[in-house]
Design a protein around this motif. Structure first.
Motif, mmCIF file in Angstrom:
data_model
loop_
_atom_site.group_PDB
_atom_site.id
_atom_site.type_symbol
_atom_site.label_atom_id
_atom_site.label_comp_id
_atom_site.label_asym_id
_atom_site.label_seq_id
_atom_site.Cartn_x
_atom_site.Cartn_y
_atom_site.Cartn_z
ATOM 1 N N ILE A 1 -6.229 -3.823 -0.048
ATOM 2 C CA ILE A 1 -6.004 -2.389 -0.317
ATOM 3 C C ILE A 1 -7.302 -1.615 -0.071
ATOM 4 O O ILE A 1 -7.272 -0.460 0.374
ATOM 5 C CB ILE A 1 -5.431 -2.153 -1.740
ATOM 6 C CG1 ILE A 1 -4.845 -0.730 -1.879
ATOM 7 C CG2 ILE A 1 -6.447 -2.379 -2.840
ATOM 8 C CD1 ILE A 1 -3.506 -0.540 -1.270
ATOM 9 N N SER B 1 5.123 3.470 2.096
ATOM 10 C CA SER B 1 4.692 2.193 1.528
ATOM 11 C C SER B 1 4.628 1.197 2.668
ATOM 12 O O SER B 1 5.634 0.968 3.352
ATOM 13 C CB SER B 1 5.689 1.709 0.476
ATOM 14 O OG SER B 1 5.798 2.666 -0.547
ATOM 15 N N ALA C 1 -7.833 1.602 2.439
ATOM 16 C CA ALA C 1 -8.419 2.871 2.004
ATOM 17 C C ALA C 1 -9.595 3.273 2.905
ATOM 18 O O ALA C 1 -9.690 4.433 3.338
ATOM 19 C CB ALA C 1 -8.878 2.768 0.553
ATOM 20 N N VAL D 1 -10.000 10.399 -0.010
ATOM 21 C CA VAL D 1 -9.062 9.301 -0.261
ATOM 22 C C VAL D 1 -9.361 8.750 -1.647
ATOM 23 O O VAL D 1 -10.506 8.451 -1.963
ATOM 24 C CB VAL D 1 -9.235 8.178 0.791
ATOM 25 C CG1 VAL D 1 -8.377 6.968 0.423
ATOM 26 C CG2 VAL D 1 -8.856 8.696 2.172
ATOM 27 N N ALA E 1 0.842 -1.203 0.000
ATOM 28 C CA ALA E 1 0.000 0.000 0.000
ATOM 29 C C ALA E 1 0.873 1.246 0.000
ATOM 30 O O ALA E 1 1.645 1.466 0.922
ATOM 31 C CB ALA E 1 -0.900 0.013 1.228
ATOM 32 N N ASN E 2 0.752 2.020 -1.048
ATOM 33 C CA ASN E 2 1.534 3.249 -1.147
ATOM 34 C C ASN E 2 0.632 4.447 -0.832
ATOM 35 O O ASN E 2 -0.402 4.624 -1.461
ATOM 36 C CB ASN E 2 2.119 3.365 -2.559
ATOM 37 C CG ASN E 2 2.982 4.596 -2.736
ATOM 38 O OD1 ASN E 2 2.666 5.470 -3.532
ATOM 39 N ND2 ASN E 2 4.060 4.683 -2.003
ATOM 40 N N PHE E 3 1.044 5.224 0.158
ATOM 41 C CA PHE E 3 0.283 6.420 0.554
ATOM 42 C C PHE E 3 1.011 7.654 0.045
ATOM 43 O O PHE E 3 2.182 7.848 0.362
ATOM 44 C CB PHE E 3 0.264 6.559 2.088
ATOM 45 C CG PHE E 3 -0.716 5.688 2.789
ATOM 46 C CD1 PHE E 3 -0.825 4.339 2.503
ATOM 47 C CD2 PHE E 3 -1.541 6.214 3.784
ATOM 48 C CE1 PHE E 3 -1.722 3.528 3.185
ATOM 49 C CE2 PHE E 3 -2.438 5.416 4.470
ATOM 50 C CZ PHE E 3 -2.527 4.080 4.171
ATOM 51 N N ALA F 1 -8.281 4.348 6.265
ATOM 52 C CA ALA F 1 -7.641 5.671 6.203
ATOM 53 C C ALA F 1 -8.715 6.761 6.128
ATOM 54 O O ALA F 1 -8.603 7.804 6.778
ATOM 55 C CB ALA F 1 -6.710 5.751 4.995
ATOM 56 N N ILE G 1 -4.006 6.461 -2.511
ATOM 57 C CA ILE G 1 -3.516 5.145 -2.075
ATOM 58 C C ILE G 1 -3.407 4.252 -3.311
ATOM 59 O O ILE G 1 -4.399 3.976 -3.986
ATOM 60 C CB ILE G 1 -4.442 4.516 -1.017
ATOM 61 C CG1 ILE G 1 -4.500 5.439 0.216
ATOM 62 C CG2 ILE G 1 -3.953 3.127 -0.639
ATOM 63 C CD1 ILE G 1 -5.340 4.907 1.360
ATOM 64 N N SER H 1 -0.854 9.581 -9.012
ATOM 65 C CA SER H 1 -0.168 10.157 -7.853
ATOM 66 C C SER H 1 0.855 11.202 -8.299
ATOM 67 O O SER H 1 1.064 12.200 -7.611
ATOM 68 C CB SER H 1 0.479 9.081 -6.977
ATOM 69 O OG SER H 1 1.416 8.334 -7.700
ATOM 70 N N VAL I 1 -8.370 5.620 -4.105
ATOM 71 C CA VAL I 1 -7.668 4.336 -4.106
ATOM 72 C C VAL I 1 -7.715 3.735 -5.501
ATOM 73 O O VAL I 1 -8.741 3.799 -6.186
ATOM 74 C CB VAL I 1 -8.255 3.360 -3.054
ATOM 75 C CG1 VAL I 1 -9.700 2.969 -3.354
ATOM 76 C CG2 VAL I 1 -7.398 2.109 -2.934
#
Ligand code: NAD
Length: 356
Positions: free
Chosen positions: A170, A266, A174, A237, A97-99, A177, A127, A249, A239
């Protein structure tokens, strides 16, 4: 709290030094150990991700990463290139998971290419799923076409795929978050054309049943690309899968003006994470002491929040960054008339002072 510090190449060493300075100033019981990664590790050990560096990262609670890469390594075989270190760390640590938050600081509204009213107060979180999709699907390669428009011609192909558990995990990330933010998730897909993304949409919709307090919106990726520049503040958010997330991103990061301001995280399922600025090693400005260290310092704040369970310390760092911006201090990438130009180390020192 054990932190593996991997500065890497180019400006990586300069900006990580400042983030470490800020972490030390918090006076928390960190154990920090540094190792070579990327081109620096290749030069010293013949590999961009030596066993010892990988072990240090795997055994740590979190990894603070600078950046890797330099044009001088472009002729190496792909597995030996500096960028392979990041892929190796993602794979071995199971980082899925990349934020990437895209926050527009009030003082930097003028640095964006969009109209101030569109981005003032912007605070969105992208995300991106990191382990699946067309980037890793097999089979892939080149062959002679047996059908299609040009049978007998040379062709290349990749495979787009997502398994249900990959999408479920994932989606949970999301929704969880979003619960801590404005309770809205936009799931971005291409369900109108791609089987993989119809499946993505179905699975996200199913997971959503466990989060009735969070609003879910589905959006096609082409529309999402437009909405990000038309009305970015409408997102909370966002995703999406690996490839769409890669592109969106970067698009979102530009809304805020400078890549030197954007942190990223990540994470794996154990809460272990790799924290790094969104930018690369910037060989064009390396060694000049002008790189903006704030993205790395803000990445350290994300590390405190997500992997080290120190939310107050994370808040302190973020407040200190706001304070130095309010004082008018700017590295050249975010400089504008009427502000004070400072170098990398001065910016780090100012954040340390602002912590007090
Ligand atoms: P880059 O992000 O390094 O630089 C793009 C531009 O932004 C340059 O003009 C640079 O000077 C500027 N910039 C970047 N970070 C800055 C900062 N903190 N302060 C001020 N200005 C900053 O991208 P690139 O030039 O395309 O790539 C350079 C190298 O970095 C390549 O070898 C590439 O493979 C590598 N790279 C690594 C990562 C990573 O380590 N995660 C990510 C992207 C690129």
């Amino acid at each position: 709290m054990k932190i593996a510090v991997l500065p890497g190449d180019g400006i990586g060493t300069e900006i990580v030094k400042e983030a470490v300075k800020v972490l030390h100033a918090l006076d928390l019981p960190f154990e920090m150990e540094q190792a070579l990664v990327g081109g620096a590790a290749y030069d010293a050990h013949g590999h961009p991700l030596p066993e010892s560096t990988l072990k240090l990262a795997m055994d740590a609670d979190a990894v603070l990463f600078g950046a890797v890469g330099d044009w001088k390594y472009d002729t190496l075989d792909r597995p030996l290139r500096p960028e392979q270190a990041i892929l190796g760390l993602r794979k071995h640590m199971g980082l899925f998971a990349n934020f990437r938050p895209a926050i527009c600081y009030e003082q930097l509204v003028g640095a964006s290419s969009l109209k101030p009213e569109l981005i003032a107060g912007l605070d969105i979180l992208i995300i991106r799923e990191l382990t699946g999709d067309i980037y890793f699907g097999q089979p892939r390669g080149r062959r002679t076409a047996v059908d299609g428009h040009f049978p007998g011609a040379e062709e290349a192909f990749d495979t787009m795929r997502y398994s249900k558990p990959e999408i479920e995990r994932i989606a949970h990330v999301a929704f969880q978050a979003a619960r801590k933010r404005n309770k809205k998730v936009t799931s971005v897909d291409k369900a109108n054309v791609l089987e993989t993304f119809q499946f993505w949409k179905d699975v996200v919709t199913e997971v959503h049943k466990q989060y009735p307090d969070v609003e879910l919106q589905h959006m096609y990726v082409d529309n999402a690309a437009m909405q990000l520049v038309k009305a970015p503040k409408a997102f909370d958010v966002l995703v999406t899968g690996n490839m769409f997330g890669d592109i969106l991103s970067d698009e979102a990061s530009m809304l805020t003006g400078s890549i030197g301001m954007l942190p990223s995280a990540s994470l794996n399922s154990k809460g272990q994470g790799l924290y790094e600025p969104s930018h690369g090693s910037a060989p064009d400005i390396a060694g000049k002491g002008v790189a903006n260290p704030l993205a790395t310092i803000l990445s350290a704040a994300m590390m405190l929040r997500f992997s080290l369970n120190q939310p107050e310390a994370a808040d302190r760092i973020e407040a200190a960054v706001q304070k130095v911006l309010a004082q008018g201090l700017r590295t050249p990438d975010i400089y504008s008339e009427g502000t004070t130009k400072v170098g990398t180390a001065q910016m780090g020192d100012a954040v340390v002072q602002a912590l007090a």
